[in-house]
Design a protein around this motif. Structure first.
Motif, short mmCIF file in Angstrom:
data_model
loop_
_atom_site.label_atom_id
_atom_site.label_comp_id
_atom_site.label_asym_id
_atom_site.label_seq_id
_atom_site.Cartn_x
_atom_site.Cartn_y
_atom_site.Cartn_z
N HIS A 13 6.27 5.40 -0.34
CA HIS A 13 5.58 6.36 -1.23
C HIS A 13 4.36 6.93 -0.52
O HIS A 13 3.66 6.22 0.20
CB HIS A 13 5.12 5.66 -2.52
N PHE A 14 4.15 8.20 -0.74
CA PHE A 14 2.93 8.84 -0.22
C PHE A 14 2.44 9.79 -1.30
O PHE A 14 3.05 10.83 -1.55
CB PHE A 14 3.22 9.59 1.08
N PHE A 15 1.35 9.38 -2.00
CA PHE A 15 0.81 10.15 -3.13
C PHE A 15 1.91 10.47 -4.15
O PHE A 15 2.02 11.59 -4.65
CB PHE A 15 0.16 11.44 -2.63
N GLY A 16 2.73 9.45 -4.44
CA GLY A 16 3.77 9.60 -5.46
C GLY A 16 5.05 10.25 -4.98
O GLY A 16 6.02 10.34 -5.74
N LYS B 9 16.13 13.32 7.10
CA LYS B 9 16.60 14.03 8.30
C LYS B 9 15.60 15.07 8.80
O LYS B 9 15.45 15.26 10.02
CB LYS B 9 17.94 14.70 8.00
N ASN B 10 14.91 15.73 7.88
CA ASN B 10 13.96 16.76 8.30
C ASN B 10 13.04 17.08 7.11
O ASN B 10 13.19 16.51 6.03
CB ASN B 10 14.68 18.03 8.79
N ILE B 11 12.13 18.01 7.32
CA ILE B 11 11.14 18.31 6.28
C ILE B 11 11.80 18.89 5.03
O ILE B 11 11.38 18.61 3.90
CB ILE B 11 10.07 19.29 6.83
N PHE B 12 12.88 19.65 5.20
CA PHE B 12 13.56 20.22 4.03
C PHE B 12 14.28 19.14 3.23
O PHE B 12 14.29 19.15 2.00
CB PHE B 12 14.55 21.30 4.50
N HIS B 13 14.87 18.19 3.95
CA HIS B 13 15.50 17.04 3.29
C HIS B 13 14.45 16.23 2.53
O HIS B 13 14.68 15.78 1.39
CB HIS B 13 16.20 16.17 4.34
N TYR B 14 13.28 16.06 3.14
CA TYR B 14 12.19 15.32 2.49
C TYR B 14 11.76 16.01 1.18
O TYR B 14 11.59 15.36 0.15
CB TYR B 14 11.01 15.22 3.44
N LEU B 15 11.61 17.32 1.23
CA LEU B 15 11.17 18.05 0.04
C LEU B 15 12.20 17.98 -1.08
O LEU B 15 11.84 17.92 -2.26
CB LEU B 15 10.87 19.51 0.41
N ARG B 16 13.48 17.97 -0.72
CA ARG B 16 14.53 17.90 -1.73
C ARG B 16 14.56 16.54 -2.43
O ARG B 16 14.87 16.43 -3.60
CB ARG B 16 15.91 18.17 -1.09
N ARG B 17 14.19 15.49 -1.69
CA ARG B 17 14.35 14.13 -2.23
C ARG B 17 13.03 13.52 -2.71
O ARG B 17 13.03 12.45 -3.32
CB ARG B 17 14.95 13.21 -1.16
N ALA B 18 11.91 14.18 -2.46
CA ALA B 18 10.59 13.57 -2.70
C ALA B 18 10.36 13.17 -4.15
O ALA B 18 9.70 12.17 -4.42
CB ALA B 18 9.48 14.51 -2.22
N ARG C 69 0.82 -1.21 0.00
CA ARG C 69 0.00 0.00 0.00
C ARG C 69 0.86 1.27 0.00
O ARG C 69 0.58 2.20 -0.74
CB ARG C 69 -0.92 -0.01 1.22
N SER C 70 1.90 1.29 0.81
CA SER C 70 2.73 2.49 0.90
C SER C 70 4.19 2.22 0.57
O SER C 70 5.05 3.06 0.79
CB SER C 70 2.63 3.10 2.30
N TYR C 71 4.49 1.01 0.08
CA TYR C 71 5.85 0.65 -0.30
C TYR C 71 5.87 0.11 -1.72
O TYR C 71 4.91 -0.49 -2.19
CB TYR C 71 6.40 -0.46 0.61
#
Length: 464
Positions: free
Chosen positions: A353-356, A311-320, A251-253
């Motif tokens: 994955h979360f909404f792509g 590591k953090n929300i900024f790292h998540y946004l860079r790699r999403a 579902r999410s992997y």
């Protein structure tokens, strides 16, 4: 039969033939989604190999192509497995062709992958060159020439895959032979140019060709071209259902796993990747902000699992929206494996994955206990330089060549790990630039002006 590619546990299955016999499929040998399935099993207690054509509309044509190639081989007394059955299954859903199973035989691919030295396999490769020279003299051409198309038992070479065999009106010309032999030699990997040249020289002598320097330039141009096209094709295969690979879809992997490594414990982990990190039996190898690495045992096999952390929300946004580090490592490790460069066997990767949008990812490889050290480098400097040379021949550079990222496998060969920062190059200029940077990083493992530093510096100077 319908869901065989979804769940490997569908093996064994039984299929009834039009003549009333039943085949029991016991093992999957090859999968081509929606095209064909090759299985090993039994029919009337006889060991058989069956090729089942899954496309109902094209099955009859595929069967004709297969028989055309087999008839051509038999006409020229070229060994090929004995035909057992030709036709359809009882409900006319699938066309299939069945051969008697040649037991205790080994594919050329297995022989090459498990070699301990080039000298040990040279007699076998010379025999293959003789076989190809004979076929080419008859005008017989294998359009999809690869190592798994040759089966060897008691010095008899069997040619497989009749569908990809065609007949030329005359013996293959030198130009046609260079193309065909270039395709075959490209399957042997990189970093062995002198060996490939020797095999071509042997083939040319058997065909009565005079060899010139320009012939070898053309040969290696063909090899380079075939290597590129092979990787483009294989790169698609490692991310879909195939003989060696199985997709993971939760579902999410999502991710991929080596079909041959699947076991009950590993299958359980694929459904819950975080479970391993709280398992009391796991051994923590590294605990950092960017990644966490553990060693764990699944069904008596030792694995390394590397979790790439966010590591953090900024790292998540860079790699999403980028390729995850686990997927990147899986892809480059499979390329090295394709080129027969020793690598810690890639087992699986998973990414959340979360909404792509991608986040945490996991990469699993076989565990290798021995780390490279200065004593090994002093004893085998040529093995280290050969490994780095082969890596560059694959257009890959490693950005962190510290000693802890070089392991030693069971054959006492160096193996690189930690490819999440490695680069694959399409430009020779960028490759040369990053290769110099990688070598500079590698030399930091040794004291400046020390004996080992001088040995490797002198070796690398020859590259540029």
């Amino acid at each position: 039969m319908k869901n065989y590619i979804v769940n490997i546990n569908n093996i064994p299955f039984t299929l009834k033939l039009q003549n009333g016999d039943h085949i029991c499929a016991e093992n999957i040998l090859r999968v081509m989604p929606k095209q064909r399935l090759v299985i090993a099993g039994t029919c009337n207690d006889q060991p058989i190999v069956a090729k089942i054509f899954l496309n109902k509309n094209k099955g009859a044509r595929h069967l004709q192509n297969e028989m055309r190639g087999i008839t051509l081989l038999q006409k020229h007394n070229i060994p090929t497995p004995e035909l057992y059955y030709l036709g359809q299954c009882a409900d006319n859903r699938y066309h299939l062709i069945i051969f008697k199973h040649i037991q205790h035989a080994t594919t050329l691919e297995e022989i090459w992958r498990n070699k301990t030295s080039l000298d040990g396999v040279t007699p076998t490769l010379f025999a293959i060159m003789r076989e190809l020279a004979t076929q080419h003299a008859y005008g017989i051409l294998q359009h999809d020439l690869h190592l798994k198309n040759f089966l060897i038992r008691e010095q008899i070479i069997y040619t497989l895959d009749g569908a990809q065999i065609g007949r030329m009106p005359t013996p293959l010309s030198k130009k046609q032979s260079l193309h065909a032999i270039g395709l075959f030699l490209s399957q042997l990997g990189v970093g062995i140019e002198y060996y490939q040249a020797m095999l071509y020289q042997h083939y040319a002598q058997l065909r009565g060709f005079l060899t010139k320097q320009k012939d070898f330039h053309q040969l290696f141009s063909q090899i380079s071209m075939h290597n590129h096209s092979r990787w483009l094709q294989y790169q698609k295969k490692i991310f879909r259902t195939a003989t060696d690979f199985l997709p993971i879809k939760q579902r999410s992997y999502q991710g991929m796993v080596d079909r041959h490594a699947l076991s009950p414990a590993l299958s359980g982990w694929l459904k819950d990747p975080e479970s391993a990190f709280s398992n009391p039996s796991c051994l923590m190898l590294k605990k950092g902000r960017s990644s966490t690495v553990i060693k764990i045992t699944f069904d008596r096999c030792d694995y390394v699992i590397k979790r790439y952390n966010i590591k953090n929300i900024f790292h998540y946004l860079r790699r999403a929206l980028r390729e995850t580090r686990a997927s990147h490592t899986w892809r480059l490790s499979q390329k090295l494996k394709l080129c027969y460069i020793p690598v810690a066997t890639p087992i699986a990767y998973i990414e959340k994955h979360f909404f792509g949008l991608r986040s945490t990812s996991y990469y699993v490889s076989a565990y290798l206990p021995e780390t490279c050290n200065q004593a090994y480098c002093k004893a085998h400097p040529e093995r280290i330089t050969q490994m780095l040379s082969s890596l560059a021949a694959c257009n890959i550079t490693h950005d962190d060549l510290k000693m802890s990222n070089i392991l030693i496998n069971q054959q006492a060969l160096p193996v690189l790990i930690d490819f999440d920062g490695a680069q694959e190059h399409t430009s020779q200029q960028h490759l040369q630039r990053d290769l110099k940077r990688s070598i500079k990083r590698f030399l930091k493992n040794f004291e400046p002006h020390s004996e080992l530093f001088q040995i490797f510096e002198n070796q690398f100077k020859r590259w540029f």
